[in-house]
Scaffold this motif. Structure first.
Motif, mmCIF file in Angstrom:
data_model
loop_
_atom_site.group_PDB
_atom_site.id
_atom_site.type_symbol
_atom_site.label_atom_id
_atom_site.label_comp_id
_atom_site.label_asym_id
_atom_site.label_seq_id
_atom_site.Cartn_x
_atom_site.Cartn_y
_atom_site.Cartn_z
ATOM 1 N N ALA A 114 -29.834 14.835 17.629
ATOM 2 C CA ALA A 114 -30.272 15.954 16.799
ATOM 3 C C ALA A 114 -29.670 17.271 17.272
ATOM 4 O O ALA A 114 -29.238 18.107 16.464
ATOM 5 C CB ALA A 114 -31.797 16.032 16.795
ATOM 6 N N LYS A 115 -29.622 17.465 18.590
ATOM 7 C CA LYS A 115 -29.008 18.681 19.132
ATOM 8 C C LYS A 115 -27.530 18.754 18.757
ATOM 9 O O LYS A 115 -27.021 19.818 18.391
ATOM 10 C CB LYS A 115 -29.150 18.701 20.657
ATOM 11 N N MET A 116 -26.843 17.616 18.818
ATOM 12 C CA MET A 116 -25.414 17.592 18.483
ATOM 13 C C MET A 116 -25.182 17.902 17.011
ATOM 14 O O MET A 116 -24.209 18.552 16.639
ATOM 15 C CB MET A 116 -24.831 16.214 18.806
ATOM 16 N N MET A 117 -26.114 17.444 16.135
ATOM 17 C CA MET A 117 -25.922 17.555 14.698
ATOM 18 C C MET A 117 -26.444 18.860 14.117
ATOM 19 O O MET A 117 -26.199 19.157 12.946
ATOM 20 C CB MET A 117 -26.624 16.386 13.995
ATOM 21 N N ASN A 118 -27.138 19.651 14.922
ATOM 22 C CA ASN A 118 -27.860 20.809 14.398
ATOM 23 C C ASN A 118 -26.971 21.779 13.623
ATOM 24 O O ASN A 118 -27.385 22.328 12.603
ATOM 25 C CB ASN A 118 -28.553 21.551 15.545
ATOM 26 N N ASN A 119 -25.758 22.014 14.097
ATOM 27 C CA ASN A 119 -24.873 22.991 13.437
ATOM 28 C C ASN A 119 -23.960 22.367 12.391
ATOM 29 O O ASN A 119 -23.164 23.072 11.764
ATOM 30 C CB ASN A 119 -24.032 23.720 14.485
ATOM 31 N N LEU A 120 -24.073 21.060 12.183
ATOM 32 C CA LEU A 120 -23.245 20.379 11.181
ATOM 33 C C LEU A 120 -24.048 20.240 9.894
ATOM 34 O O LEU A 120 -24.625 19.200 9.592
ATOM 35 C CB LEU A 120 -22.797 19.016 11.710
ATOM 36 N N LYS A 121 -24.108 21.314 9.131
ATOM 37 C CA LYS A 121 -25.005 21.391 7.979
ATOM 38 C C LYS A 121 -24.598 20.472 6.835
ATOM 39 O O LYS A 121 -25.370 20.275 5.892
ATOM 40 C CB LYS A 121 -25.102 22.833 7.479
ATOM 41 N N GLN A 122 -23.377 19.904 6.901
ATOM 42 C CA GLN A 122 -22.975 18.976 5.836
ATOM 43 C C GLN A 122 -23.704 17.635 5.945
ATOM 44 O O GLN A 122 -23.668 16.831 5.021
ATOM 45 C CB GLN A 122 -21.457 18.751 5.857
ATOM 46 N N TYR A 123 -24.368 17.412 7.070
ATOM 47 C CA TYR A 123 -25.110 16.162 7.258
ATOM 48 C C TYR A 123 -26.601 16.385 6.981
ATOM 49 O O TYR A 123 -27.197 17.335 7.496
ATOM 50 C CB TYR A 123 -24.951 15.648 8.691
ATOM 51 N N LYS A 124 -27.174 15.515 6.180
ATOM 52 C CA LYS A 124 -28.597 15.545 5.870
ATOM 53 C C LYS A 124 -29.271 14.348 6.545
ATOM 54 O O LYS A 124 -28.783 13.220 6.451
ATOM 55 C CB LYS A 124 -28.843 15.489 4.358
ATOM 56 N N VAL A 125 -30.382 14.610 7.208
ATOM 57 C CA VAL A 125 -31.042 13.552 7.963
ATOM 58 C C VAL A 125 -32.140 12.891 7.131
ATOM 59 O O VAL A 125 -32.815 13.548 6.332
ATOM 60 C CB VAL A 125 -31.618 14.105 9.292
ATOM 61 N N SER A 126 -32.285 11.599 7.292
ATOM 62 C CA SER A 126 -33.390 10.848 6.701
ATOM 63 C C SER A 126 -33.742 9.706 7.650
ATOM 64 O O SER A 126 -33.008 9.419 8.599
ATOM 65 C CB SER A 126 -33.020 10.298 5.318
ATOM 66 N N MET A 127 -34.881 9.053 7.386
ATOM 67 C CA MET A 127 -35.353 7.993 8.270
ATOM 68 C C MET A 127 -35.928 6.838 7.457
ATOM 69 O O MET A 127 -36.361 7.020 6.321
ATOM 70 C CB MET A 127 -36.434 8.528 9.223
#
Length: 232
Positions: A114-127
């Motif tokens: 999550a820390k690595m992905m925080n600034n990569l706004k093109q990625y949307k997280v889901s679970m």
């Protein structure tokens, strides 16, 4: 070590077997309709019950000065009350949404990603989480812990079982026969997907972790988590 087992369903029976294999003694096996007779003889209590009785189980242990390890999920709106009671009584309490060693490593991986992905706004997280049909709460406590790990390290503000939006992580909770527990976290962009996943093959890992936590908490005072037990 003398153990009071609060909750005697499928999970409770696996905990019983592992506790006996590790040379512990069970002084109480309490179903939801049974009394607390014998609790006073316990060195520690392990609660794997149901949401409707978990708070009563935990508070009774803390009132009687019995260290308690709880893996029951679905009652966390009362968690702060149990922490306050533990501190008031100078007691010993561990709550874990999941006692599996592998899942607790997965929690750490999830936060790191999550820390690595925080600034990569093109990625949307889901679970996605999948459990057996007897599981009463949805999403699972493990899924909530994963979502909170993401929220702590990103701009997401909450999770939802409904349609996703910019500020909420969508969790797809499924109930399928004979699935001990599967949790997946997805980061999707237009060009690719990153996925991390944990699949439980049986209840053994959860049961062993709860017994190890019970062994660990003896002689300690305070409110702890599995990170304390495992030193991670």
């Amino acid at each position: 070590m003398k153990i009071a087992l609060l909750g005697y369903g499928k999970m409770g029976k696996v905990i019983e077997r592992i506790a006996l294999e590790r040379n512990h003694e069970l002084v109480l096996r309490k179903g939801s309709q049974d009394s607390f007779d014998g609790l006073e003889n316990a060195d520690v209590a392990i609660d794997f019950s149901v949401p409707s009785v978990a708070v009563e189980n935990i508070s009774t242990c803390l009132e009687k000065g019995i260290p308690v390890v709880s893996g029951t999920t679905g009652w966390l709106e009362k968690y702060d009350e149990m922490v306050a009671l533990c501190n008031q009584k100078n007691g010993s309490f561990i709550y874990g949404s999941n006692f599996s060693l592998g899942v607790n490593i997965f929690f750490e991986l999830n936060e790191y990603l999550a820390k690595m992905m925080n600034n990569l706004k093109q990625y949307k997280v889901s679970m996605e989480e999948i459990h057996h049909t007897q599981k009463l709460d949805a999403p699972s406590g493990t899924a909530i812990s994963l979502a909170n790990g993401i929220i702590k390290n990103t701009s997401y503000e909450n999770w939802t079982l409904d349609e996703a939006n910019e500020n909420k992580i969508h969790i797809d909770a499924k109930r399928i026969e004979n699935v001990p527990g599967t949790h997946s976290v997805f980061y999707d962009s237009e060009v690719d997907q990153i996925e991390i996943k944990h699949t439980a093959h049986s209840r053994e890992g959860f049961a062993l972790g709860s017994v190890v936590a019970a062994e660990w908490i003896l002689g300690k005072k305070g409110v702890f988590t599995m990170k304390d037990v495992l030193g991670i």
